[in-house]
Structures are given as C-alpha cells and as structure tokens.
Design an enzyme around this catalytic site. Structure first.
Site, PDB file in Angstrom:
ATOM      1  N   GLY A  89       0.815  -1.212   0.000  1.00  0.00           N
ATOM      2  CA  GLY A  89       0.000   0.000   0.000  1.00  0.00           C
ATOM      3  C   GLY A  89       0.846   1.259   0.000  1.00  0.00           C
ATOM      4  O   GLY A  89       2.003   1.248   0.430  1.00  0.00           O
ATOM      5  N   TYR A 129      -0.127  -4.786 -11.183  1.00  0.00           N
ATOM      6  CA  TYR A 129       0.988  -5.704 -10.989  1.00  0.00           C
ATOM      7  C   TYR A 129       1.555  -6.312 -12.265  1.00  0.00           C
ATOM      8  O   TYR A 129       2.638  -6.884 -12.237  1.00  0.00           O
ATOM      9  CB  TYR A 129       0.579  -6.796 -10.004  1.00  0.00           C
ATOM     10  CG  TYR A 129       0.349  -6.218  -8.622  1.00  0.00           C
ATOM     11  CD1 TYR A 129       1.417  -5.884  -7.804  1.00  0.00           C
ATOM     12  CD2 TYR A 129      -0.942  -5.962  -8.165  1.00  0.00           C
ATOM     13  CE1 TYR A 129       1.218  -5.326  -6.550  1.00  0.00           C
ATOM     14  CE2 TYR A 129      -1.156  -5.406  -6.920  1.00  0.00           C
ATOM     15  CZ  TYR A 129      -0.074  -5.089  -6.109  1.00  0.00           C
ATOM     16  OH  TYR A 129      -0.280  -4.525  -4.874  1.00  0.00           O
ATOM     17  N   PHE A 408      -4.028 -14.222   1.682  1.00  0.00           N
ATOM     18  CA  PHE A 408      -2.996 -13.777   2.628  1.00  0.00           C
ATOM     19  C   PHE A 408      -2.694 -12.316   2.412  1.00  0.00           C
ATOM     20  O   PHE A 408      -3.132 -11.715   1.455  1.00  0.00           O
ATOM     21  CB  PHE A 408      -1.714 -14.619   2.483  1.00  0.00           C
ATOM     22  CG  PHE A 408      -1.295 -14.885   1.071  1.00  0.00           C
ATOM     23  CD1 PHE A 408      -0.581 -13.951   0.351  1.00  0.00           C
ATOM     24  CD2 PHE A 408      -1.625 -16.086   0.454  1.00  0.00           C
ATOM     25  CE1 PHE A 408      -0.184 -14.200  -0.945  1.00  0.00           C
ATOM     26  CE2 PHE A 408      -1.239 -16.350  -0.848  1.00  0.00           C
ATOM     27  CZ  PHE A 408      -0.525 -15.403  -1.550  1.00  0.00           C
TER      28      PHE A 408
END
Length: 408
Positions: A89, A129, A408
């Site tokens: 973040g 990403y 996760f």
C-alpha cells in the site's frame, strides 16, 4: 529475506524490524485500503522478521509491502520456495511517485536472492501488478446452493465420517491444510494461522468447524457461519457462509458438502471461492441447484528465478520448444529456455526462439491456467513458429485448474 534498499524518485525503501516502524508501515497499508476491515492484532505478532518493507519520504513511512516464506505446489506436485506477498500500500498523498515500483523492485530482488523462485499475491486492483512481471495464474468463482432443490446424485453415505470440532481450531485445521497438494496450493506460515485465530475471535456470529475422516485419518474440514443471525428465526432464506473448505480427496469433498447441505434450518449455502473445475454442481441431480458467480482472478504469480521455476514443474508429451523470455525488472531472467517433456533448461542466448514471451505472460501460463493459444490470439506473444504454440499448450497442459484456496 535479506535487507535491501533502493532509491527511486527520492523514496528510500528498506526492511523494517523495529516494532514501531512495522506498526507504522502496517498503518499505511490500512489507510491505503480505505474500505477493508482489519482485526485488532498487532502486526508485529503476525509478521515474519526481516520481511516487512517500508518506503520513506524523509522520516515518514509512505508505503509498505510484506511477504511470508511459504511453498507453492506446481504441476507435477513439487513444492517450491515461494513468497506470499501481502500488505502492499501507498499513502494517497504519495501516489504516482514511484513508491510501489521501488517497493516491488526491492521485494522481488530479495526474493530471488533468498532462493524463492516464485511469488504470488492477491490484487486489490487489476492494473497494477502486470508491469512488475506478475500474471494471473488462477481464477475462482463463488457459488450459492439452494438446499431445497439440491438432491444428491448418490443418495448413500460415503466411506468417511464427519465430526463436530468447533473447539479444535488451528490444531485441527493446520495439519490437514499442510497436506493440501493441488496445483497452485500455497502452504500457510505460522503467523498466518495466528492472524486467523485473532480474526476468528472477533466474529460477531457463531462459527462452526466440521472435520471429515476416512479410516480414522482426517482428510478435510469446513468452516462455516450463519448470516443475518438477528433475523434468523423469521427469515425464509436462512443462509450459512462457508469460509473455507479443504478436501484432500473426492470422498472428503462429497462428505463435507453432504453434511453442509443437510443441516437443519438452512435454506441456502454460499461459498466465496471455488476452483473453476470444482465438481460441486455435479454432485446434484439438478445442477441448477448451484448458482455459480462470475469468474474472477485469484493468484497473481511472478517468476523471480525463471530457470529454477521452469525446472521445478513437469511437462506434457510434445516436441521441445525454444522459448525466449524478457524480464525488465530482473534482467538475469532474460534468456532462451528449452522446454520439453524431459524438463526445462536454459540454453545459449543466441539460440533461435520459436516463441518470445514477457515474464508476466509466462507467469500466467506457468500453472496451466492460461493457454498459449489464447496469448497468441491476443497478440501478447511473438511467434516465429506457429506450430510451436500448439506444442507449448501440450507441454504446459494440466489435469486440474490451478487453485490456491487461501487469502494472505
């Protein structure tokens, strides 16, 4: 993970180990996520030492990225060292300043140096990403089952048994989850289980655990909880949500779903994530008893050591293909690889390649979740030998869709 630093556009990135800095980095992640709910845990207690990265603007922490040392099961059953990436973040005041790029560069280089040949993450946004070499390697969908129409094809009980284990918690679940070996499975670090315990303690509604056993050996479990408990007895659609279901074999899969669908007072059963080829709908006479949700991405995968990752998995029966790989962030991965039924090896860089692929698109194919012909049709790969695309599809073919089944 070895400590490392990188400077990009005035941003310093470093591993943080001091408790207050770990907490500050985690607070940045929470602020960046805006609408996510978080448990009351101390991030120091649920992080592995030496893996939490912070980005600094002067003395201020403005970005964060964490990871856990785990293993990823790849086609053929091998478990390879893997970085489970989480808590990425950036403060909204520091967007578009290269902070994420600095964090990703540091993290990927450290993972490669530590021998973690692959990394995966769950992306809150889809457009971030890919530029860091990640590709979507697995997909999932939700399901909603109407217990009033879900009649099982096989009316008889299975060979196993189901027991109630509400007080068993991690001690019961962890040994079963550790044996999960489907393509794409991710092992769970001990701090993951600790975080799970802390979050479970905050549930406002009851939560239940059932365990399936065959011949006295535990081989599956399901966690579920009721929704809308305030209006439970007046509702005409009493619903339970399956938070997690792990089944190590088809018998455990059928036994657990039979138990869930035959609970008294329950009209609807929902589950948030299923593998795309999960046989759930085929358990019932009327497949329309199961309403499947839209397909969405699950694992975003990154090959940090292409040679090691390609060598770790197995391949189907087809003539070898010379594949050129380009990796902008980790140029040591650039090269030509010979992939055949007998495995994958790096060859001389001047070897003519039949197909050229980016490391992100290679990642999408790595677990078999994306077909090479689709990449070719979309213009995402350079094809010198069209016949090689079909060979790559045979080489990378898998029997089951990849599925991690863990967040996760």
């Amino acid at each position: 993970m070895n400590p490392g630093e990188l400077r990009a556009r005035g941003t310093d990135v470093a591993v943080v180990t001091e408790p207050d800095l770990v907490r500050e980095a985690y607070a940045v992640f929470k602020r960046a996520m805006v609408g996510l709910e978080f448990g009351p845990f101390d991030p120091v207690d649920v992080s592995e030492p030496g893996r939490f990265l912070a980005a600094f603007d002067g003395e201020q922490v403005v970005g964060s990225a964490n990871s856990y040392a785990t293993q990823l099961t790849v086609p053929g059953g091998a478990r390879v060292p893997h970085a489970a990436v989480s808590q990425v973040g950036v403060l909204p005041t520091h967007r578009r300043r290269g902070v994420v790029t600095a964090l990703m560069r540091t993290q990927l280089a450290a993972a490669a140096a530590a021998g973690e040949s692959v990394a995966t993450l769950r992306a809150s946004e889809g457009g971030i990403y890919g530029r860091f070499g990640y590709g979507i390697a697995s997909h999932v969908r939700s399901a909603r089952i109407d217990t009033r129409t879900a009649r099982f094809v096989d009316d008889g009980p299975g060979p196993g048994s189901v027991r109630l284990a509400d007080d068993g918690g991690v001690a019961v679940m962890a040994p079963i989850a550790a044996r999960a070996a489907q393509n794409g499975a991710v092992s769970r670090a001990h701090v993951w289980w600790r975080k799970w315990e802390l979050r479970a303690a905050e549930y406002k509604s009851p939560s239940y655990l059932v365990v399936h056993s065959t011949d006295g050996v535990d081989d599956g479990y399901a966690m579920y909880r009721p929704l809308d408990t305030a209006g439970w007895f007046t509702s005409d659609d009493k619903t339970i949500e399956v938070n997690e279901l792990v089944a190590l074999n088809p018998g455990a899969h059928r036994g657990l779903w039979r138990h869930l669908l035959e609970l008294d007072l329950v009209d609807t059963v929902t589950v948030g994530t299923l593998a795309l080829d999960d046989p759930l709908p085929l358990l019932f006479v009327d497949e329309r008893a199961v309403t499947l949700g839209p397909v969405r991405d699950e694992s975003w995968l990154r090959l940090t050591d292409v040679a090691a990752a390609l060598a770790a998995r197995t391949y189907g029966d087809a003539a070898p293909v010379h594949l050129a790989v380009h990796d902008r962030l980790l140029p040591q991965n650039d090269g030509v690889y010979r992939i055949g039924a007998d495995g994958a090896v790096r060859v001389a860089a001047d070897t003519p390649a039949a197909v050229t692929v980016s490391v992100s698109d290679l990642a999408a194919t790595y677990l078999g979740g994306t077909r090479w012909w689709r990449l070719a049709a979309a213009g995402r790969i350079d094809v010198a030998d069209p016949a090689a695309v079909a060979r790559l599809d045979r080489l990378f073919r898998v029997d089951r869709e990849p599925y991690a089944g863990v967040f996760f």
